[in-house]
Design a protein around this motif. Structure first.
Motif, PDB file in Angstrom:
ATOM      1  N   GLN A  60      17.303 -56.175 -38.854  1.00 25.46           N
ATOM      2  CA  GLN A  60      17.552 -54.786 -39.219  1.00 25.46           C
ATOM      3  C   GLN A  60      17.196 -53.889 -38.036  1.00 25.46           C
ATOM      4  N   SER A  62      15.651 -50.508 -36.151  1.00 25.95           N
ATOM      5  CA  SER A  62      14.525 -49.606 -36.399  1.00 25.95           C
ATOM      6  C   SER A  62      15.066 -48.284 -36.939  1.00 25.95           C
ATOM      7  N   THR A  63      14.179 -47.407 -37.353  1.00 27.10           N
ATOM      8  CA  THR A  63      14.607 -46.132 -37.941  1.00 27.10           C
ATOM      9  C   THR A  63      15.339 -45.243 -36.939  1.00 27.10           C
ATOM     10  N   ASP A  64      15.173 -45.503 -35.639  1.00 27.75           N
ATOM     11  CA  ASP A  64      15.908 -44.739 -34.624  1.00 27.75           C
ATOM     12  C   ASP A  64      17.234 -45.416 -34.264  1.00 27.75           C
ATOM     13  N   ASN A  65      17.631 -46.400 -35.077  1.00 26.01           N
ATOM     14  CA  ASN A  65      18.893 -47.124 -34.922  1.00 26.01           C
ATOM     15  C   ASN A  65      18.944 -47.990 -33.661  1.00 26.01           C
TER      16      ASN A  65
END
Length: 200
Positions: A60, A62-65
């Protein structure tokens, strides 16, 4: 220009297939202020073919893509086509490497900024084709594009393919490999990125 001669104009509606593919893959980064409704209609018309994107298999972002992978772990980047029933052909993979080691994003004069006095005003990227034509790219095929000693750093990836007779291109995937954890990991995943003076 001769008086009375018409200005040369580029008709984006007649853009070649490769340019349409690039515009579609980067459409979220393009702002159109005049004729925005017409622009959106054009994108919808171009967007009728299947869509492509890249992802790291069984992971997956990270939250920063950004996709982060420890250097001691293997990984595979896969080309995903939606809908899944569409089959990509003539697959090409590209790595985007930094063109300039440093950039000066400010409007300061050369005598005010010292070592970035003659630096480029913005980042730019070299597009290197990778010798792989499958829908899956093992990270071992791009290992030489990371830091040679530690095998860590940042790399941007893109893929292009023909789907149902139409050229399609993926948005850029940012891949980062790191060593250890915490601060050391944060530093080592920055290798390969340009220094941006004035970025905040």
């Amino acid at each position: 220009m001769v008086k009375g001669e018409k200005l040369a104009a580029f008709a984006v509606t007649q853009a070649p297939a490769e340019l349409r593919a690039r515009i579609l893959s980067e459409s979220k980064r393009i702002t159109v202020r005049h004729g925005a409704a017409r622009w959106q209609r054009l994108l919808r018309h171009w967007n009728e073919a299947p869509q492509l994107h890249l992802q790291v298999k069984n992971r997956q972002p990270s939250t920063d893509n950004v996709w982060r992978i420890p250097t001691h772990e293997g990984a595979e980047i896969e080309l995903v086509v939606e809908p899944w029933t569409a089959k990509p052909e003539k697959i090409q993979w590209f790595a985007l490497t930094t063109k300039y080691l440093r950039c000066n994003l400010t409007d300061l004069s050369s005598d005010q900024v010292g070592f970035v006095a003659n630096a480029a005003p913005r980042p730019a990227w070299n597009e290197l084709q990778i010798d792989n034509h499958d829908s899956v790219l093992p990270i071992t095929k791009i290992d030489n594009l990371f830091n040679q000693q530690l095998h860590c750093g940042s790399l941007r990836m893109r893929a292009r393919a023909v789907v149902d007779g139409t050229i399609r291109e993926t948005p850029v995937l940012e891949l980062r490999r790191f060593i250890s954890s915490g601060f050391r990991a944060a530093i080592t995943e920055q290798f390969g990125l340009p220094y941006l003076f004035g970025s905040g």
